[in-house]
Design an enzyme around this catalytic site. Structure first.
Site, PDB file in Angstrom:
ATOM      1  N   ASP A  13     -53.897  16.918  30.451  1.00  0.00           N
ATOM      2  CA  ASP A  13     -52.447  16.942  30.596  1.00  0.00           C
ATOM      3  C   ASP A  13     -52.034  17.757  31.824  1.00  0.00           C
ATOM      4  O   ASP A  13     -51.131  17.372  32.568  1.00  0.00           O
ATOM      5  CB  ASP A  13     -51.800  17.537  29.334  1.00  0.00           C
ATOM      6  CG  ASP A  13     -52.001  16.649  28.113  1.00  0.00           C
ATOM      7  OD1 ASP A  13     -51.876  15.412  28.250  1.00  0.00           O
ATOM      8  OD2 ASP A  13     -52.283  17.180  27.022  1.00  0.00           O
ATOM      9  N   HIS A  22     -56.939  18.700  17.397  1.00  0.00           N
ATOM     10  CA  HIS A  22     -57.821  17.554  17.644  1.00  0.00           C
ATOM     11  C   HIS A  22     -59.161  17.747  16.957  1.00  0.00           C
ATOM     12  O   HIS A  22     -60.120  17.049  17.240  1.00  0.00           O
ATOM     13  CB  HIS A  22     -58.076  17.381  19.146  1.00  0.00           C
ATOM     14  CG  HIS A  22     -56.842  17.358  19.953  1.00  0.00           C
ATOM     15  ND1 HIS A  22     -56.348  18.478  20.582  1.00  0.00           N
ATOM     16  CD2 HIS A  22     -55.972  16.371  20.205  1.00  0.00           C
ATOM     17  CE1 HIS A  22     -55.232  18.154  21.206  1.00  0.00           C
ATOM     18  NE2 HIS A  22     -54.980  16.895  20.990  1.00  0.00           N
ATOM     19  N   GLY A  48     -51.193  13.378  23.952  1.00  0.00           N
ATOM     20  CA  GLY A  48     -51.839  12.326  23.190  1.00  0.00           C
ATOM     21  C   GLY A  48     -51.050  11.937  21.954  1.00  0.00           C
ATOM     22  O   GLY A  48     -50.225  12.697  21.450  1.00  0.00           O
ATOM     23  N   SER A  49     -51.309  10.738  21.457  1.00  0.00           N
ATOM     24  CA  SER A  49     -50.716  10.289  20.199  1.00  0.00           C
ATOM     25  C   SER A  49     -51.514  10.843  19.019  1.00  0.00           C
ATOM     26  O   SER A  49     -52.634  11.329  19.182  1.00  0.00           O
ATOM     27  CB  SER A  49     -50.703   8.767  20.134  1.00  0.00           C
ATOM     28  OG  SER A  49     -49.775   8.254  21.051  1.00  0.00           O
ATOM     29  N   GLY A  50     -50.924  10.751  17.840  1.00  0.00           N
ATOM     30  CA  GLY A  50     -51.613  11.177  16.625  1.00  0.00           C
ATOM     31  C   GLY A  50     -51.108  12.493  16.087  1.00  0.00           C
ATOM     32  O   GLY A  50     -51.689  13.035  15.141  1.00  0.00           O
ATOM     33  N   HIS A  51     -50.036  13.022  16.670  1.00  0.00           N
ATOM     34  CA  HIS A  51     -49.527  14.335  16.277  1.00  0.00           C
ATOM     35  C   HIS A  51     -48.078  14.293  15.785  1.00  0.00           C
ATOM     36  O   HIS A  51     -47.416  15.332  15.773  1.00  0.00           O
ATOM     37  CB  HIS A  51     -49.589  15.304  17.463  1.00  0.00           C
ATOM     38  CG  HIS A  51     -50.932  15.467  18.082  1.00  0.00           C
ATOM     39  ND1 HIS A  51     -52.009  15.949  17.383  1.00  0.00           N
ATOM     40  CD2 HIS A  51     -51.390  15.210  19.336  1.00  0.00           C
ATOM     41  CE1 HIS A  51     -53.069  15.995  18.192  1.00  0.00           C
ATOM     42  NE2 HIS A  51     -52.719  15.545  19.376  1.00  0.00           N
TER      43      HIS A  51
END
Lengths: 335, 335
Positions: B110, B219, B54-57
Site C-alpha cells: 500500500d 491477515h 485489500g478486500s476482506g476487512h
C-alpha cells in the site's frame, strides 16, 4: 468451543453487564434484574413497546431498545424464553400512560409467558396489545402463517411500530401498523454451520463443510427443504428468493425494502454477493427496491449463513421506515 | 469452504457490484473501474480523504466512505493492495480544490502504491499528504512504531480527520488531527480461528479448537506472543489490555474511547463479555471511558477473534469524535 467467554453459566449475565457498562447513558435495568432491560430515556405520554426472547441473537432482541424503536426487553438465557415476571417488570417500568405493545417472535415459550405478563399487567391497569412476528416462510406452508417462526423480518415490525409510537400514535394505531409490517414481510434463511450453546458445548446440529440447510431457523430448527450440497451463491439466492416472492406473493410493480441478514459468522462481503443476485432477480421481476439493509440484524451467535427478508411497502410503511432511529446497536438517519 | 460465493476469481467484483446495487444513492465508481469507489455526494471546497487497501476487512476500508468520514477508496483483491493507478483515479475524482489526505494502513504494498499515486497527483497539481495507521502494538516493540501494522484503530483516524475536513479545516490541520488520533491509539488482537481466501481455498494458518493466537494481525500475521491455549475471556482481556496500557502509556486520569472489534465470526455477545472486563480494568486503573464502540469495524472475513483499541482523548479529539457520521456501514448521531 472457539468462544471468548468465562463460565458458560455466567455468559448471558456477563454479556449484559458488558452492555450496561458500554452504554450507561442509553440502557439500564429494573427490579434489580439484569435481564429486565429498559431505555434510560423513558418518555411519558407515548405508547411503550416491549419485546423479549432468548439470548444469542444480537442485535435481536435487546439491541432495538432505543430512540424511535423499542422501550424495553426481557432477556432469556441462550435460546430460552424470559419469564412472565421479567416481562411484567419491563412492562411496568416502560408504561408511559398510553398502553404497551408487545412485539416478539412466534415461539411457544415466549407466547405463554408474554400472555401471562399481559394478564398481570391488565390487573395493574396497564392495557397491553400483542403482535407476534412470523416471517419465516420455510417454517410452515401458506395458509399456516400462524405456525411460522419470527426471524429477521421482525426488525421491520420494530422499526415501523417504534416510529409510529414516537410520532404519538395511539395504541390501536401502533398495533395496526405493526400488523401491517408483520403481514407484509417474508424471510428465508440458509445455514452453512451450526452454533454452540455455551452451557451445552457442542454444535446444535451437524453440517459438513460443503453442505447447507435451506430454511434453517435462528435456533438451528430444520427448514422445509432440509440439507443440500452447497451451491454457488447465485443459485442459493434463487432458491431463497423464489419462495419469498411466491408466498406473499410479491408482484410486478411492488415496492420493497430488502434486508440481507448475516447469521453471525458470515462476512459482510458475502452478504453483498448475495444482494447482487437479489437485485438482479427483483429487477427482472419488475419489483422496485426502495431501501436496502445489509448487515447483522438477527443472529445465532457464530452460525454461518444468511437470511433474506422482503417487506412490501406502501406510503405509510415507507413513512415510518424512513424515520430516524438511534439505539446502541442500530442507528439510522432520516431516509 | 463454508462460503456463500460464486467463482472465487469474481468474489471482490461481485461484492462491489452488490455494494453499488445496495447503496446507489451513496456510492459509485470512477474510471469505469469498480475498484475506484467514491462518494456520490462530492463536496467542493473541502479537503478530500482517501483510503485504500485489500478486500476482506469490511467495513474497513470502503465502508467508511460517506458523510463526515472519507470521500473515496481504492479497493484491492482479498488482502492485496490496489494499484497506484486506481488510487490516482480516486484522488482525481474526489479532489475538491483543497488537497487530498491519504489515510491507510502500514503495509509495504500500500505504501509503495500510495506514494506513487501521490507523486502522479502532484504532477497534476493536486497536493496530497499522507498519514499511515500503525496501531497494532503486537507487531513491533515500542520505539519501532513505524514498523507496526494498521488495524482497527484506523477507524479513529478516519473519524477524527473526516469530521475535521467536513468542518472546513485546511489540509495541514486535517493532517495534524489525523496524526494526533494515530499517535494516541493502540490496539491488540486475538484470533481463535483462521479465514479462507477464496482463491486459495484453505485456511491462512492452522489453529486448533481450544487454541488462540494473541497479537494476530488482520491477515493472519503472527503476533509477538504466538500461540497459546485458549483461556477464560477475562484472562484473555487482561493479556490484551496490559500491553496496550503500558505502550502509550495510558495513565491514571486519562480519558479514552474504547473500540471492541469483532474479527468476523465472533458474536457481539462475546464482544460485550470482553468489554465487561475491559471496563473493570480501566476503572481500577483510574482511566475514564468517554465513549465505547462495540461491533465489527475491521474484520478478516470469517476469522473468529477480536481486537481491543484504546484512544487517549483530549478536548479536540473528543470534539471531532463526537460529530455525526453517516456511511452505508457506519452511522453515528452527534455524541
Amino acid at each position: 468451543m472457539r468462544k471468548l467467554i468465562n463460565a458458560p453459566a455466567r455468559f448471558v449475565d456477563e454479556m449484559l453487564e458488558g452492555i450496561y457498562a458500554a452504554h450507561p447513558d442509553r440502557l439500564t435495568y429494573v427490579a434489580g434484574d439484569l435481564r429486565c432491560l429498559v431505555t434510560t430515556r423513558k418518555k411519558q405520554g407515548k405508547v411503550a413497546l416491549a419485546t423479549g426472547g432468548g439470548s444469542g441473537h444480537l442485535p435481536l432482541f435487546l439491541g432495538y431498545v432505543g430512540d424511535g424503536m423499542l422501550d424495553g426487553c426481557s432477556v432469556g438465557g441462550v435460546f430460552q424464553s424470559p419469564s412472565a415476571e421479567q416481562m411484567l417488570n419491563v412492562t411496568k417500568a416502560i408504561h408511559g400512560g398510553e398502553g404497551v405493545l408487545y412485539v416478539y417472535g412466534n415461539y411457544s415459550g415466549d407466547i405463554m409467558n408474554f400472555d401471562m405478563a399481559a394478564e398481570m399487567a391488565a390487573m395493574e391497569g396497564i392495557r397491553v396489545e400483542t403482535v407476534i412476528g412470523a416471517d419465516d416462510v420455510a417454517s410452515a406452508p401458506r395458509g399456516r402463517e400462524d405456525k411460522r417462526r419470527g426471524v429477521a423480518g421482525m426488525f421491520y415490525v420494530y422499526k415501523v411500530a417504534g416510529a409510529a409510537a414516537e410520532d404519538g400514535a395511539p395504541l390501536d394505531e401502533v398495533k395496526r401498523l405493526a400488523l401491517k409490517a408483520r403481514d407484509n414481510v417474508r424471510t428465508m434463511g440458509v445455514a452453512l454451520s451450526a452454533c454452540v450453546i455455551p452451557e451445552i458445548g457442542r454444535p446444535t446440529f451437524e453440517l459438513d463443510e460443503g453442505e447447507m440447510e435451506i430454511g434453517m431457523g435462528i435456533h438451528g430448527e430444520p427448514g422445509v427443504k432440509g440439507k443440500a450440497l452447497l451451491k454457488p451463491a447465485d443459485e442459493v439466492v434463487d432458491e431463497m428468493v423464489r419462495p419469498i416472492l411466491e408466498d406473499l406473493p410479491f408482484r410486478r410493480g411492488d415496492e420493497v425494502s430488502v434486508l440481507v441478514n448475516g447469521l453471525g459468522a458470515t462476512p459482510k462481503e458475502e452478504l453483498y454477493v448475495l444482494y447482487r443476485r437479489i437485485s438482479q432477480i427483483l429487477s427482472a421481476e419488475g419489483i422496485k427496491v426502495w431501501h436496502t439493509y445489509v448487515g447483522e440484524f438477527a443472529t445465532s451467535m457464530e452460525m454461518a449463513g444468511a437470511s433474506i427478508s422482503l417487506l412490501r411497502l406502501d406510503d405509510e410503511l415507507k413513512k415510518y421506515l424512513a424515520r430516524p432511529a438511534d439505539t446502541p446497536f442500530f442507528v439510522q438517519g432520516q431516509l
